[in-house]
Design a protein around this motif. Structure first.
Motif, PDB file in Angstrom:
ATOM      1  N   ASN A  20       0.851  -1.189   0.000  1.00  0.00           N
ATOM      2  CA  ASN A  20       0.000   0.000   0.000  1.00  0.00           C
ATOM      3  C   ASN A  20       0.888   1.240   0.000  1.00  0.00           C
ATOM      4  OD1 ASN A  20      -1.936   1.994   0.431  1.00  0.00           O
ATOM      5  ND2 ASN A  20      -3.030   0.819   1.967  1.00  0.00           N
ATOM      6  N   ASP A  21       0.635   2.164  -0.910  1.00  0.00           N
ATOM      7  CA  ASP A  21       1.367   3.434  -0.940  1.00  0.00           C
ATOM      8  C   ASP A  21       1.116   4.266   0.314  1.00  0.00           C
ATOM      9  OD1 ASP A  21       2.414   2.867  -3.440  1.00  0.00           O
ATOM     10  OD2 ASP A  21       1.151   4.293  -4.520  1.00  0.00           O
ATOM     11  N   PHE A  22      -0.023   4.036   0.951  1.00  0.00           N
ATOM     12  CA  PHE A  22      -0.406   4.786   2.146  1.00  0.00           C
ATOM     13  C   PHE A  22      -0.765   3.799   3.256  1.00  0.00           C
ATOM     14  CE2 PHE A  22      -1.327   7.371  -1.572  1.00  0.00           C
ATOM     15  CZ  PHE A  22      -0.602   8.517  -1.272  1.00  0.00           C
ATOM     16  N   PRO A  23       0.248   3.132   3.830  1.00  0.00           N
ATOM     17  CA  PRO A  23      -0.037   2.094   4.830  1.00  0.00           C
ATOM     18  C   PRO A  23      -0.659   2.676   6.093  1.00  0.00           C
ATOM     19  CG  PRO A  23       2.309   2.564   4.739  1.00  0.00           C
ATOM     20  CD  PRO A  23       1.670   3.330   3.623  1.00  0.00           C
ATOM     21  N   TYR A  24      -1.477   1.867   6.735  1.00  0.00           N
ATOM     22  CA  TYR A  24      -2.074   2.270   8.007  1.00  0.00           C
ATOM     23  C   TYR A  24      -0.990   2.360   9.067  1.00  0.00           C
ATOM     24  CZ  TYR A  24      -6.739   1.368   6.097  1.00  0.00           C
ATOM     25  OH  TYR A  24      -7.883   1.403   5.355  1.00  0.00           O
ATOM     26  N   ASP A  25      -1.069   3.384   9.885  1.00  0.00           N
ATOM     27  CA  ASP A  25      -0.137   3.539  10.996  1.00  0.00           C
ATOM     28  C   ASP A  25      -0.231   2.330  11.921  1.00  0.00           C
ATOM     29  OD1 ASP A  25       0.634   6.043  10.072  1.00  0.00           O
ATOM     30  OD2 ASP A  25      -0.804   7.114  11.328  1.00  0.00           O
ATOM     31  N   GLY A  26       0.909   1.903  12.425  1.00  0.00           N
ATOM     32  CA  GLY A  26       0.933   0.802  13.378  1.00  0.00           C
ATOM     33  C   GLY A  26       1.158  -0.561  12.765  1.00  0.00           C
ATOM     34  N   THR A  27       1.244  -0.640  11.433  1.00  0.00           N
ATOM     35  CA  THR A  27       1.456  -1.938  10.785  1.00  0.00           C
ATOM     36  C   THR A  27       2.938  -2.156  10.504  1.00  0.00           C
ATOM     37  OG1 THR A  27       1.171  -1.050   8.552  1.00  0.00           O
ATOM     38  CG2 THR A  27      -0.807  -1.850   9.671  1.00  0.00           C
ATOM     39  N   ASP A  28       3.368  -3.396  10.542  1.00  0.00           N
ATOM     40  CA  ASP A  28       4.725  -3.725  10.112  1.00  0.00           C
ATOM     41  C   ASP A  28       4.787  -3.804   8.586  1.00  0.00           C
ATOM     42  OD1 ASP A  28       5.509  -3.824  12.735  1.00  0.00           O
ATOM     43  OD2 ASP A  28       6.202  -5.901  12.676  1.00  0.00           O
ATOM     44  N   ALA A  29       3.715  -4.245   7.975  1.00  0.00           N
ATOM     45  CA  ALA A  29       3.605  -4.319   6.511  1.00  0.00           C
ATOM     46  C   ALA A  29       2.129  -4.185   6.156  1.00  0.00           C
ATOM     47  CB  ALA A  29       4.163  -5.629   5.987  1.00  0.00           C
ATOM     48  N   HIS A  30       1.850  -3.509   5.052  1.00  0.00           N
ATOM     49  CA  HIS A  30       0.470  -3.322   4.604  1.00  0.00           C
ATOM     50  C   HIS A  30       0.437  -3.562   3.101  1.00  0.00           C
ATOM     51  CE1 HIS A  30      -3.362  -0.591   4.691  1.00  0.00           C
ATOM     52  NE2 HIS A  30      -3.508  -1.665   3.929  1.00  0.00           N
ATOM     53  N   TYR A  31      -0.173  -4.668   2.727  1.00  0.00           N
ATOM     54  CA  TYR A  31      -0.302  -5.051   1.325  1.00  0.00           C
ATOM     55  C   TYR A  31      -1.734  -4.876   0.847  1.00  0.00           C
ATOM     56  CZ  TYR A  31       4.347  -7.049   1.234  1.00  0.00           C
ATOM     57  OH  TYR A  31       5.704  -7.199   1.261  1.00  0.00           O
ATOM     58  N   LEU A  32      -1.869  -4.711  -0.459  1.00  0.00           N
ATOM     59  CA  LEU A  32      -3.175  -4.701  -1.106  1.00  0.00           C
ATOM     60  C   LEU A  32      -3.205  -5.875  -2.072  1.00  0.00           C
ATOM     61  CD1 LEU A  32      -3.506  -0.900  -1.907  1.00  0.00           C
ATOM     62  CD2 LEU A  32      -4.516  -2.160   0.009  1.00  0.00           C
ATOM     63  N   ILE A  33      -4.267  -6.640  -1.984  1.00  0.00           N
ATOM     64  CA  ILE A  33      -4.518  -7.729  -2.922  1.00  0.00           C
ATOM     65  C   ILE A  33      -5.666  -7.207  -3.787  1.00  0.00           C
ATOM     66  CG2 ILE A  33      -5.097 -10.161  -3.187  1.00  0.00           C
ATOM     67  CD1 ILE A  33      -4.277 -10.463  -0.162  1.00  0.00           C
ATOM     68  N   VAL A  34      -5.358  -6.886  -5.027  1.00  0.00           N
ATOM     69  CA  VAL A  34      -6.261  -6.118  -5.883  1.00  0.00           C
ATOM     70  C   VAL A  34      -6.845  -6.990  -6.985  1.00  0.00           C
ATOM     71  CG1 VAL A  34      -6.436  -4.068  -7.368  1.00  0.00           C
ATOM     72  CG2 VAL A  34      -4.819  -4.079  -5.440  1.00  0.00           C
ATOM     73  N   ALA A  35      -8.152  -6.904  -7.169  1.00  0.00           N
ATOM     74  CA  ALA A  35      -8.809  -7.623  -8.261  1.00  0.00           C
ATOM     75  C   ALA A  35      -8.287  -7.103  -9.597  1.00  0.00           C
ATOM     76  CB  ALA A  35     -10.324  -7.446  -8.182  1.00  0.00           C
ATOM     77  N   ARG A  36      -7.950  -7.994 -10.493  1.00  0.00           N
ATOM     78  CA  ARG A  36      -7.447  -7.578 -11.810  1.00  0.00           C
ATOM     79  C   ARG A  36      -8.567  -6.943 -12.651  1.00  0.00           C
ATOM     80  NH1 ARG A  36      -2.676  -8.817 -13.334  1.00  0.00           N
ATOM     81  NH2 ARG A  36      -3.222  -9.016 -15.521  1.00  0.00           N
ATOM     82  N   ARG A  37      -9.800  -7.401 -12.436  1.00  0.00           N
ATOM     83  CA  ARG A  37     -10.952  -6.801 -13.125  1.00  0.00           C
ATOM     84  C   ARG A  37     -11.456  -5.632 -12.307  1.00  0.00           C
ATOM     85  NH1 ARG A  37     -15.244 -11.136 -13.458  1.00  0.00           N
ATOM     86  NH2 ARG A  37     -16.495  -9.305 -13.903  1.00  0.00           N
ATOM     87  N   HIS A  38     -11.961  -4.619 -12.971  1.00  0.00           N
ATOM     88  CA  HIS A  38     -12.535  -3.464 -12.273  1.00  0.00           C
ATOM     89  C   HIS A  38     -13.958  -3.824 -11.839  1.00  0.00           C
ATOM     90  CE1 HIS A  38     -12.820   0.798 -11.191  1.00  0.00           C
ATOM     91  NE2 HIS A  38     -14.107   0.600 -11.428  1.00  0.00           N
ATOM     92  N   VAL A  39     -14.048  -4.316 -10.602  1.00  0.00           N
ATOM     93  CA  VAL A  39     -15.336  -4.651  -9.989  1.00  0.00           C
ATOM     94  C   VAL A  39     -15.358  -4.008  -8.611  1.00  0.00           C
ATOM     95  CG1 VAL A  39     -15.584  -6.840 -11.252  1.00  0.00           C
ATOM     96  CG2 VAL A  39     -14.518  -6.834  -8.987  1.00  0.00           C
ATOM     97  N   SER A  40     -16.557  -3.848  -8.049  1.00  0.00           N
ATOM     98  CA  SER A  40     -16.651  -3.260  -6.710  1.00  0.00           C
ATOM     99  C   SER A  40     -17.167  -4.256  -5.671  1.00  0.00           C
ATOM    100  CB  SER A  40     -17.558  -2.024  -6.732  1.00  0.00           C
ATOM    101  OG  SER A  40     -18.869  -2.378  -7.111  1.00  0.00           O
ATOM    102  N   ARG A  41     -17.598  -5.415  -6.119  1.00  0.00           N
ATOM    103  CA  ARG A  41     -18.148  -6.417  -5.197  1.00  0.00           C
ATOM    104  C   ARG A  41     -17.475  -7.769  -5.430  1.00  0.00           C
ATOM    105  NH1 ARG A  41     -22.882  -5.089  -2.808  1.00  0.00           N
ATOM    106  NH2 ARG A  41     -23.830  -3.159  -3.517  1.00  0.00           N
ATOM    107  N   PHE A  42     -17.225  -8.445  -4.338  1.00  0.00           N
ATOM    108  CA  PHE A  42     -16.574  -9.752  -4.425  1.00  0.00           C
ATOM    109  C   PHE A  42     -17.390 -10.714  -5.267  1.00  0.00           C
ATOM    110  CE2 PHE A  42     -13.062 -12.113  -2.762  1.00  0.00           C
ATOM    111  CZ  PHE A  42     -13.444 -13.429  -2.926  1.00  0.00           C
TER     112      PHE A  42
END
Length: 151
Positions: free
Chosen positions: A55-77
Motif C-alpha cells: 500500500n502506498d499509504f499504509p495504516y499507521d501501526g502496521t509492520d507491513a500493509h499489502y493490497l490484494i487487488v482484483a485484476r478486473r474493475h469490480v466493486s463487489r466480491f
C-alpha cells in the motif's frame, strides 16, 4: 461515470491530492493498466484474478500493509468467479508465510465505497502484518460514519 474515489476516505493530504488528480483524469489507480504508472510500489505477485502490491499509504501501526487487488474493475466480491476466492486464499497464505508476522488481519470492503469507508471503487483486500508489540492500535474504517466522526 460513477465516482472512482471517495475523497472523504483519504487519510492525508498527499493521498487526497493523488485521488483528486486521478479522479479528474478518470483513471482508476487499481486497474492493472494504470498500476505501474500511478502506484509508487511495484506489483510483487500476479495471479489470474488478483495482483499484490504494498500500500502506498499504509495504516499507521502496521509492520507491513499489502493490497490484494482484483485484476478486473469490480466493486463487489460476488462479481468475481468462485476461482478468485481460492486464489485469494492462496495469496493470503503466501503473504502470511513470507512475512512470518505474529499476527495479521485482512479486510475487504465490498459494494458502495461511500457506505463502507473505502477510498477506491475497485475491489481490493487489505492485508496488514502486525509485529509482536504494535506501537498503536490499527483501525480499519468500515463505515461511512468515519469521516463524520473525525470532524
Amino acid at each position: 461515470m460513477s465516482a472512482l474515489y471517495n475523497l472523504d476516505a483519504a487519510r492525508g493530504a498527499e493521498q487526497l491530492e493523488r485521488m483528486r488528480a486521478l479522479e479528474a483524469r478518470g483513471v482508476c489507480i487499481f486497474c492493472p493498466e494504470h498500476a505501474g504508472e500511478w502506484q509508487r510500489e511495484p506489483v510483487e505477485n500476479e495471479g489470474e484474478h488478483w495482483y499484490v502490491t504494498r500500500n502506498d499509504f499504509p495504516y499507521d501501526g502496521t509492520d507491513a500493509h499489502y493490497l490484494i487487488v482484483a485484476r478486473r474493475h469490480v466493486s463487489r466480491f460476488e462479481e468475481l468467479p468462485d476461482e478468485a476466492g481460492a486464489e485469494l486464499w492462496r495469496i493470503r497464505r503466501e503473504l502470511a508465510a513470507r512475512l512470518r508476522a505474529p499476527a495479521y488481519a485482512t479486510i475487504e470492503r465490498s459494494g458502495e465505497m461511500r457506505l463502507n469507508g473505502g477510498s477506491v471503487a475497485h475491489l481490493h483486500v487489505h492485508f496488514v502484518a502486525l509485529g509482536p508489540a504494535p506501537a498503536q492500535t490499527v483501525r480499519f474504517r468500515v463505515s461511512a460514519r468515519g469521516a463524520e466522526e473525525r470532524a
